[in-house]
Design a protein around this motif. Structure first.
Motif, mmCIF file in Angstrom:
data_model
loop_
_atom_site.group_PDB
_atom_site.id
_atom_site.type_symbol
_atom_site.label_atom_id
_atom_site.label_comp_id
_atom_site.label_asym_id
_atom_site.label_seq_id
_atom_site.Cartn_x
_atom_site.Cartn_y
_atom_site.Cartn_z
ATOM 1 N N ALA A 202 28.578 29.815 29.994
ATOM 2 C CA ALA A 202 28.957 30.488 31.408
ATOM 3 C C ALA A 202 27.658 30.931 31.859
ATOM 4 O O ALA A 202 27.064 31.901 30.896
ATOM 5 C CB ALA A 202 30.120 31.162 31.078
ATOM 6 N N LYS A 203 27.538 30.729 33.032
ATOM 7 C CA LYS A 203 26.310 31.365 33.937
ATOM 8 C C LYS A 203 26.990 32.803 34.240
ATOM 9 O O LYS A 203 26.292 33.879 34.212
ATOM 10 C CB LYS A 203 26.055 30.662 35.149
ATOM 11 N N MET A 204 28.130 33.166 34.464
ATOM 12 C CA MET A 204 28.769 34.196 34.754
ATOM 13 C C MET A 204 30.011 34.484 34.028
ATOM 14 O O MET A 204 30.640 33.544 33.894
ATOM 15 C CB MET A 204 29.016 34.179 36.314
ATOM 16 N N VAL A 205 30.253 35.811 33.741
ATOM 17 C CA VAL A 205 31.325 36.408 33.382
ATOM 18 C C VAL A 205 32.134 37.273 34.023
ATOM 19 O O VAL A 205 31.541 38.225 34.567
ATOM 20 C CB VAL A 205 31.153 36.946 31.889
ATOM 21 N N VAL A 206 33.377 37.177 34.465
ATOM 22 C CA VAL A 206 33.915 38.160 35.519
ATOM 23 C C VAL A 206 35.327 38.711 34.849
ATOM 24 O O VAL A 206 36.039 37.933 34.236
ATOM 25 C CB VAL A 206 34.397 37.357 36.789
ATOM 26 N N HIS A 207 35.346 39.950 34.747
ATOM 27 C CA HIS A 207 36.316 40.579 33.921
ATOM 28 C C HIS A 207 36.650 41.866 34.382
ATOM 29 O O HIS A 207 36.063 42.689 35.174
ATOM 30 C CB HIS A 207 35.778 40.858 32.420
ATOM 31 N N GLY A 208 37.816 42.424 34.130
ATOM 32 C CA GLY A 208 38.381 43.805 34.272
ATOM 33 C C GLY A 208 38.390 44.667 33.238
ATOM 34 O O GLY A 208 37.562 44.352 32.082
ATOM 35 N N VAL A 209 38.459 46.119 33.625
ATOM 36 C CA VAL A 209 38.409 47.100 32.414
ATOM 37 C C VAL A 209 39.800 47.804 32.646
ATOM 38 O O VAL A 209 40.257 48.019 33.874
ATOM 39 C CB VAL A 209 37.310 48.074 32.671
ATOM 40 N N GLY A 210 40.250 48.204 31.558
ATOM 41 C CA GLY A 210 41.571 49.137 31.635
ATOM 42 C C GLY A 210 41.391 50.269 30.814
ATOM 43 O O GLY A 210 40.407 50.472 30.142
ATOM 44 N N ALA A 211 42.006 51.332 31.054
ATOM 45 C CA ALA A 211 42.112 52.499 30.316
ATOM 46 C C ALA A 211 42.969 52.021 28.947
ATOM 47 O O ALA A 211 43.684 51.429 28.804
ATOM 48 C CB ALA A 211 43.012 53.683 30.973
ATOM 49 N N ALA A 212 42.365 52.628 27.987
ATOM 50 C CA ALA A 212 42.894 52.143 26.269
ATOM 51 C C ALA A 212 44.604 52.380 26.310
ATOM 52 O O ALA A 212 45.159 51.309 25.879
ATOM 53 C CB ALA A 212 42.046 52.976 25.315
ATOM 54 N N SER A 213 44.756 53.571 26.582
ATOM 55 C CA SER A 213 46.190 53.721 26.472
ATOM 56 C C SER A 213 47.276 52.832 27.342
ATOM 57 O O SER A 213 48.066 52.259 26.972
ATOM 58 C CB SER A 213 46.480 55.203 26.977
ATOM 59 N N THR A 214 46.856 52.633 28.630
ATOM 60 C CA THR A 214 47.473 51.538 29.485
ATOM 61 C C THR A 214 47.819 50.446 29.035
ATOM 62 O O THR A 214 48.731 49.628 29.066
ATOM 63 C CB THR A 214 46.902 51.495 30.884
ATOM 64 N N MET A 215 46.671 49.658 28.457
ATOM 65 C CA MET A 215 46.339 48.595 27.801
ATOM 66 C C MET A 215 47.093 48.158 26.584
ATOM 67 O O MET A 215 47.754 47.322 26.551
ATOM 68 C CB MET A 215 44.932 48.104 27.690
ATOM 69 N N ALA A 216 46.981 49.392 25.774
ATOM 70 C CA ALA A 216 47.725 49.392 24.462
ATOM 71 C C ALA A 216 49.253 49.322 24.513
ATOM 72 O O ALA A 216 50.154 48.584 23.905
ATOM 73 C CB ALA A 216 47.384 50.492 23.586
ATOM 74 N N GLU A 217 49.856 50.022 25.800
ATOM 75 C CA GLU A 217 50.896 50.064 26.032
ATOM 76 C C GLU A 217 51.568 48.847 26.623
ATOM 77 O O GLU A 217 52.636 48.195 26.338
ATOM 78 C CB GLU A 217 51.216 51.128 27.248
ATOM 79 N N ARG A 218 50.539 48.169 27.557
ATOM 80 C CA ARG A 218 51.006 46.861 28.221
ATOM 81 C C ARG A 218 51.075 45.776 27.324
ATOM 82 O O ARG A 218 52.209 44.888 27.448
ATOM 83 C CB ARG A 218 50.037 46.698 29.279
ATOM 84 N N ARG A 219 50.223 45.690 26.321
ATOM 85 C CA ARG A 219 50.267 44.654 25.309
ATOM 86 C C ARG A 219 51.315 45.113 24.239
ATOM 87 O O ARG A 219 51.684 46.292 23.987
ATOM 88 C CB ARG A 219 49.073 44.492 24.551
ATOM 89 N N GLU A 220 51.883 44.147 23.461
ATOM 90 C CA GLU A 220 52.634 44.370 22.247
ATOM 91 C C GLU A 220 51.564 44.782 21.322
ATOM 92 O O GLU A 220 51.566 44.244 20.217
ATOM 93 C CB GLU A 220 53.640 43.548 22.031
ATOM 94 N N THR A 221 51.074 46.018 21.203
ATOM 95 C CA THR A 221 50.340 46.603 20.143
ATOM 96 C C THR A 221 50.976 47.086 19.018
ATOM 97 O O THR A 221 51.999 47.942 19.173
ATOM 98 C CB THR A 221 49.298 47.819 20.931
ATOM 99 N N LYS A 222 50.363 46.604 18.053
ATOM 100 C CA LYS A 222 51.036 46.880 16.660
ATOM 101 C C LYS A 222 50.863 48.420 16.181
ATOM 102 O O LYS A 222 49.770 49.264 16.777
ATOM 103 C CB LYS A 222 50.427 46.172 15.464
ATOM 104 N N GLU A 223 51.913 49.067 15.516
ATOM 105 C CA GLU A 223 51.894 50.471 15.361
ATOM 106 C C GLU A 223 50.450 51.002 14.760
ATOM 107 O O GLU A 223 50.068 51.928 14.954
ATOM 108 C CB GLU A 223 53.126 50.753 14.328
ATOM 109 N N GLU A 224 50.195 50.071 13.847
ATOM 110 C CA GLU A 224 48.839 50.562 13.079
ATOM 111 C C GLU A 224 47.543 50.439 13.804
ATOM 112 O O GLU A 224 46.863 51.286 13.820
ATOM 113 C CB GLU A 224 48.633 49.107 11.904
#
Ligand code: F6P
Length: 255
Positions: free
Chosen positions: A149-171
């Motif tokens: 890829a010539k270009m990579v386009v991406h976002g950034v999130g706050a860790a806690s927001t992202m961990a909550e939004r995904r189904e993150t394992k307890e561990e």
């Protein structure tokens, strides 16, 4: 009045660029935490950058998230997008279909009159499955496209927001807390010094594979992401940061 605020933003762009050591910073007015139209403006600014920086036949790898979904929404055709291919940067990261990288790649491609390729891999994969999947010819080919890829386009999130939004394992949640993760990008979590403290297991773009000649465009706004953007840029300053006034004030310590 308008001129004054434009000059104000230009000055802020310089200060944010200096603070984060990012070459090019584009700031749109207001704070996307407060108004959803601000995220659309981030999208519009990102599309503009893509038009200026891409040339026909390029490959663009895109990440997921609501900000990237707004980039896709604002996409319009351009002669520079001739035969451009949009690919997802990484496999599943536990997001809803609407904001998955696959969906965003196909929407962008359709709106840009370009091409796209999908990466069909489930979110949670065992090591064995991942190792055999990457040997599948179709997937191998797509992974090659991502690397080129010539270009990579991406976002950034706050860790806690992202961990909550995904189904993150307890561990994993424990690890993130223990290691004081503050930022997330591409499925990687970072502490405030920009060290990787956890990596979600999926295939596709690996951050340490990124080459100097690949252009990394980060799109992230909202005062709530100020700390996350700062941390992530300590890991690796992007070539372009598209953000808003809200995040910029937080980055500059003005809040
Ligand atoms: O999950 C994909 C992802 O790109 C993450 O890497 C990033 O932290 C997040 O989405 C950003 O999402 P949003 O734009 O909705 O804040």
């Amino acid at each position: 009045e308008t001129m004054k605020s434009v000059t104000g933003l230009a000055d802020m762009e310089k200060r944010v660029a200096d603070t984060l050591q990012v070459q090019r910073v584009i700031i749109v007015p207001e704070n996307s935490d407060r108004y959803s139209w601000v995220k659309k403006e981030l999208g519009r600014a990102c599309v503009q950058q893509m038009k200026e920086m891409l040339v026909p036949d390029d490959i663009v790898a895109v990440a997921g998230g609501t900000t990237l979904a707004d980039v896709a929404e604002m996409m319009t055709p351009d002669s520079n997008f001739n035969n451009v291919t949009f690919v997802p940067a990484r496999g599943g990261l536990g997001e809803k279909v609407e904001i998955q990288a696959n969906t965003i790649s196909s929407t962008m491609a359709t709106k840009a009159n370009g091409k796209y390729r999908l990466l069909h891999v489930p979110d949670q994969l065992s090591k064995e499955t991942r190792e055999s999947l990457v040997l599948e010819p179709g997937i191998k080919e797509l992974l090659r496209s991502i690397r080129h890829a010539k270009m990579v386009v991406h976002g950034v999130g706050a860790a806690s927001t992202m961990a909550e939004r995904r189904e993150t394992k307890e561990e994993t949640l424990d690890t993130l807390e223990q290691k004081q993760a503050v930022a997330e990008a591409f499925g990687y979590y970072f502490d405030k010094s920009g060290h990787i403290v956890h990596k979600e297991k999926t295939i596709g773009l690996q951050l340490d594979d990124l080459q100097e000649n690949q252009t990394v465009v980060t799109v992230a706004g909202g005062a709530s992401k100020g700390e996350a953007i700062t941390a992530y840029m300590k890991y690796r300053p992007s070539d372009v940061l598209i953000t808003d006034e809200g995040a910029s004030q937080a980055i500059l310590g003005l809040l």
